[in-house]
Design a protein around this motif. Structure first.
Motif, PDB file in Angstrom:
ATOM      1  N   LEU A 180       0.837  -1.206   0.000  1.00 16.69           N
ATOM      2  CA  LEU A 180       0.000   0.000   0.000  1.00 16.69           C
ATOM      3  C   LEU A 180       0.871   1.254   0.000  1.00 16.69           C
ATOM      4  CD1 LEU A 180      -2.899   1.173   0.181  1.00 16.69           C
ATOM      5  CD2 LEU A 180      -2.680   1.070   2.672  1.00 16.69           C
ATOM      6  N   TYR A 181       1.913   1.250   0.826  1.00 17.83           N
ATOM      7  CA  TYR A 181       2.814   2.414   0.908  1.00 17.83           C
ATOM      8  C   TYR A 181       3.531   2.652  -0.416  1.00 17.83           C
ATOM      9  CZ  TYR A 181       6.415   5.600   2.597  1.00 17.83           C
ATOM     10  OH  TYR A 181       7.232   6.681   2.773  1.00 17.83           O
ATOM     11  N   SER A 182       3.895   1.562  -1.092  1.00 18.24           N
ATOM     12  CA  SER A 182       4.598   1.710  -2.375  1.00 18.24           C
ATOM     13  C   SER A 182       3.707   2.362  -3.433  1.00 18.24           C
ATOM     14  CB  SER A 182       5.087   0.346  -2.872  1.00 18.24           C
ATOM     15  OG  SER A 182       3.993  -0.455  -3.286  1.00 18.24           O
ATOM     16  N   VAL A 183       2.389   2.222  -3.289  1.00 18.34           N
ATOM     17  CA  VAL A 183       1.443   2.792  -4.268  1.00 18.34           C
ATOM     18  C   VAL A 183       1.051   4.216  -3.894  1.00 18.34           C
ATOM     19  CG1 VAL A 183      -0.838   2.543  -5.328  1.00 18.34           C
ATOM     20  CG2 VAL A 183       0.551   0.521  -4.901  1.00 18.34           C
ATOM     21  N   VAL A 184       0.746   4.461  -2.608  1.00 18.13           N
ATOM     22  CA  VAL A 184       0.199   5.775  -2.213  1.00 18.13           C
ATOM     23  C   VAL A 184       1.223   6.668  -1.514  1.00 18.13           C
ATOM     24  CG1 VAL A 184      -2.170   4.920  -2.070  1.00 18.13           C
ATOM     25  CG2 VAL A 184      -0.748   4.874  -0.020  1.00 18.13           C
ATOM     26  N   SER A 193      -6.758   7.616   2.197  1.00 20.55           N
ATOM     27  CA  SER A 193      -8.087   7.752   1.593  1.00 20.55           C
ATOM     28  C   SER A 193      -8.078   8.786   0.474  1.00 20.55           C
ATOM     29  CB  SER A 193      -9.104   8.136   2.677  1.00 20.55           C
ATOM     30  OG  SER A 193     -10.386   8.330   2.120  1.00 20.55           O
ATOM     31  N   LEU A 194      -7.423   9.931   0.720  1.00 21.78           N
ATOM     32  CA  LEU A 194      -7.368  10.992  -0.290  1.00 21.78           C
ATOM     33  C   LEU A 194      -6.535  10.573  -1.498  1.00 21.78           C
ATOM     34  CD1 LEU A 194      -6.885  14.076   2.072  1.00 21.78           C
ATOM     35  CD2 LEU A 194      -8.979  13.386   0.892  1.00 21.78           C
ATOM     36  N   LYS A 195      -5.414   9.900  -1.237  1.00 20.07           N
ATOM     37  CA  LYS A 195      -4.528   9.470  -2.333  1.00 20.07           C
ATOM     38  C   LYS A 195      -5.229   8.423  -3.215  1.00 20.07           C
ATOM     39  CE  LYS A 195      -0.428  11.525  -1.457  1.00 20.07           C
ATOM     40  NZ  LYS A 195      -0.712  12.349  -0.293  1.00 20.07           N
ATOM     41  N   ILE A 196      -5.936   7.492  -2.593  1.00 16.85           N
ATOM     42  CA  ILE A 196      -6.661   6.476  -3.364  1.00 16.85           C
ATOM     43  C   ILE A 196      -7.764   7.124  -4.195  1.00 16.85           C
ATOM     44  CG2 ILE A 196      -8.228   4.493  -3.171  1.00 16.85           C
ATOM     45  CD1 ILE A 196      -6.538   3.500  -0.828  1.00 16.85           C
ATOM     46  N   ALA A 197      -8.425   8.153  -3.638  1.00 16.30           N
ATOM     47  CA  ALA A 197      -9.462   8.868  -4.397  1.00 16.30           C
ATOM     48  C   ALA A 197      -8.852   9.554  -5.617  1.00 16.30           C
ATOM     49  CB  ALA A 197     -10.153   9.887  -3.500  1.00 16.30           C
ATOM     50  N   GLU A 198      -7.648  10.125  -5.466  1.00 16.01           N
ATOM     51  CA  GLU A 198      -6.965  10.777  -6.590  1.00 16.01           C
ATOM     52  C   GLU A 198      -6.610   9.758  -7.678  1.00 16.01           C
ATOM     53  OE1 GLU A 198      -3.569  12.786  -5.026  1.00 16.01           O
ATOM     54  OE2 GLU A 198      -4.759  14.099  -3.717  1.00 16.01           O
ATOM     55  N   LEU A 199      -6.179   8.573  -7.232  1.00 14.97           N
ATOM     56  CA  LEU A 199      -5.786   7.524  -8.186  1.00 14.97           C
ATOM     57  C   LEU A 199      -6.986   6.781  -8.763  1.00 14.97           C
ATOM     58  CD1 LEU A 199      -2.851   6.028  -6.092  1.00 14.97           C
ATOM     59  CD2 LEU A 199      -2.611   7.346  -8.202  1.00 14.97           C
ATOM     60  N   ASN A 200      -8.180   6.988  -8.135  1.00 15.37           N
ATOM     61  CA  ASN A 200      -9.423   6.309  -8.529  1.00 15.37           C
ATOM     62  C   ASN A 200      -9.317   4.784  -8.427  1.00 15.37           C
ATOM     63  OD1 ASN A 200     -12.125   6.397  -9.232  1.00 15.37           O
ATOM     64  ND2 ASN A 200     -11.687   6.203 -11.435  1.00 15.37           N
ATOM     65  N   GLN A 201      -8.576   4.334  -7.426  1.00 14.75           N
ATOM     66  CA  GLN A 201      -8.415   2.910  -7.093  1.00 14.75           C
ATOM     67  C   GLN A 201      -8.152   2.040  -8.327  1.00 14.75           C
ATOM     68  OE1 GLN A 201     -11.083   1.418  -4.065  1.00 14.75           O
ATOM     69  NE2 GLN A 201     -10.647  -0.708  -4.561  1.00 14.75           N
ATOM     70  N   PRO A 202      -6.930   2.086  -8.836  1.00 11.47           N
ATOM     71  CA  PRO A 202      -6.584   1.179  -9.949  1.00 11.47           C
ATOM     72  C   PRO A 202      -6.565  -0.275  -9.487  1.00 11.47           C
ATOM     73  CG  PRO A 202      -4.632   2.296  -9.126  1.00 11.47           C
ATOM     74  CD  PRO A 202      -5.798   2.912  -8.412  1.00 11.47           C
TER      75      PRO A 202
END
Length: 496
Positions: A180-184, A193-202
């Motif tokens: 998770l840390y490597s992605v966000v 939560s904010l970072k995943i929203a920006e990425l739109n959960q690939p």
């Protein structure tokens, strides 16, 4: 005042340390533990009111800006769970005075309980995903002590399975957090939560969501990794079983609830559909186990598995009714499971057996015990106006609103199995011809077990009939689960 939210964690930790001294002085151990629990409950109750009036409370260690520091967050979800945890611990400790035995009391039993509370309350309160792992390890290491304390053969045998499962899940937890840390690029839960929203959960984040479900599912005992729970939980004495049954699986349930409402909300057709399927399979597996056994411990333990499935079914709906129902049902289940384990502990004490086939006729000699067990059993099922009713009603409403008609009907049908399993204990143990009775029942010891048990059953009754007063608090908890922006805004603004 923000530091106030740390007190329900710091106080048990402080008392756990001072309880490590004076092990041979049982009076000192008991009084100190009760004092620590009472102080913690007062602080937790104040925290619930504070959160209700002023919203989520935030503190970031070292005065670092969010998201760089370690953040602790007390919203209504965590505050209610912390308060419930401490109240139940008080009743279980009181109950243990009459049953745990002096040998265990003189060997870090009370320190173990206070360290478990430190870990549980910390897990409920942390706003940092790696810190969640740390608090999990605190409560698990303490549980390793309590599950082997006494050194009986069954305890040592089952502790190996328990430790092995948790070591594997902890290793997977660290690996999943690293992914998770490597992605966000952050560990702060609001920032994730904010970072995943920006990425739109690939797709990679959906894989991580499944890994988190596997990790927390092992701790919460969901299908198909619930196999370790029935035998591991039946090995320790009743007070430890009550503590484990009421609290430990619920931390896993909370972790799934938090991550699946705060992080992984952008691919509901996969993540939450998977959660729904596993919740249904968990309910079915628990129902089969509850009906298959004639051991009173095993019957109630399998009802833990059923309840985990029901709570997660409500979470999987991702609507306010389902989430509010899950909160109501989660706290109900913590209270009622502790009460039921304490009740069957009294039954085992007066009969000297856990085998239902050897019991019978207790209503003639212990009528009060029988009627209070019946009330607790009906509360477990959710007969109105007892504690399980409103939670299950809202979960069912949420299921129908989400269009999951058949699975919702199955959740409703599981109530019949729960009723059948709970009433089977009542019929076998309390009715019919008089069965096996222990020859060394002491009236004073029986009362020491019975009084805290009755008071906890009464508390569960008040939880049911007091729904109107509890609804504003549960509604706040459901809102923060349903709308992650309330949590993220509070942390990102309150921590700066």
């Amino acid at each position: 005042m923000n530091n106030f939210l740390l007190l329900p964690i710091i106080i048990p930790f402080f008392f756990a340390m001072i309880l490590m001294f004076g092990q041979r002085k049982i009076a000192y151990q008991r009084i100190t533990t009760l004092l620590g629990l009472v102080l913690s409950i007062i602080c937790a109750a104040g925290l619930v009111l504070n959160v209700y009036e002023d919203g989520p409370q935030i503190v970031t260690f070292g005065n670092w800006p969010v998201p760089f520091g370690i953040t602790m967050v007390s919203d209504m979800v965590s505050a209610l769970l912390v308060l419930t945890t401490l109240i139940l611990a008080l009743f279980i400790v009181w109950y243990g005075f009459g049953s745990i035995g002096k040998e265990r009391e003189q060997f870090f039993y009370y320190s173990g309980i206070m360290f478990i509370l430190t870990g549980v309350n910390g897990a409920f309160t942390t706003g940092d995903i790696f810190n969640l792992f740390v608090f999990f390890e605190v409560l698990l290491m303490s549980s390793y002590l309590l599950i082997v304390l006494g050194g009986e053969k069954a305890q040592l045998r089952e502790s190996i399975k328990y430790i092995l499962v948790n070591v594997i899940s902890s290793a997977l937890f660290v690996i999943t957090v690293a992914y998770l840390y490597s992605v966000v690029g952050t560990l702060n839960m609001a920032d994730i939560s904010l970072k995943i929203a920006e990425l739109n959960q690939p797709g990679i984040l959906t894989v991580i969501a499944v890994l988190f479900l596997l990790v927390f599912g092992m701790k919460a005992a969901i299908f198909p990794i619930y196999f370790w729970l029935p035998s591991a939980y039946s090995a320790p004495p009743i007070p430890v079983l009550a503590l484990f049954g009421a609290l430990l699986t619920k931390v896993g349930v909370y972790a799934i609830t938090r991550t699946y409402t705060l992080f992984f909300t952008h691919d509901l057709s996969f993540t939450h559909e998977l959660l729904l399927i596993l919740a249904i399979l968990t309910i079915v597996a628990g129902c089969i186990g509850a009906l298959a056994h004639f051991d009173v411990k095993q019957i109630i333990i399998y009802n833990i598995v059923i309840a985990v499935g029901v709570i997660l079914f409500g979470v999987a709906q991702m609507n306010e009714a389902g989430l509010e129902g899950s909160m109501f049902y989660l706290i109900h289940d913590m209270i009622i499971k502790a009460a039921l384990f304490m009740l069957i502990g009294v039954v085992i004490y007066v009969t000297g057996t856990t085998n239902l086939r050897k019991m019978g006729g207790l209503m003639k000699t212990y009528p009060a015990l029988g009627w209070f067990y019946l009330i607790a059993a009906l509360g477990l099922v959710g007969v109105p106006p007892l504690s399980g009713f409103i939670g299950k009603l809202l979960i069912v409403q949420g299921g129908f609103e989400a269009g999951n008609t058949w699975s919702t009907i199955l959740v409703l049908a599981s109530s019949i199995v729960v009723l059948l399993s709970a009433m089977r204990i009542f019929i076998y143990a309390f009715w019919g011809e008089e069965g096996q009775l222990s020859t060394n029942v002491e009236k004073a010891k029986y009362n020491r077990l019975f009084i805290p048990t009755v008071l906890l059953v009464v508390l569960s009754i008040f939880y049911g009939i007091g729904t109107e007063w509890l609804t504003p608090f549960m509604g706040d908890a459901a809102k923060i689960l349903f709308d992650p922006s309330i949590y993220t805004d509070a942390v990102m603004k309150g921590g700066n």
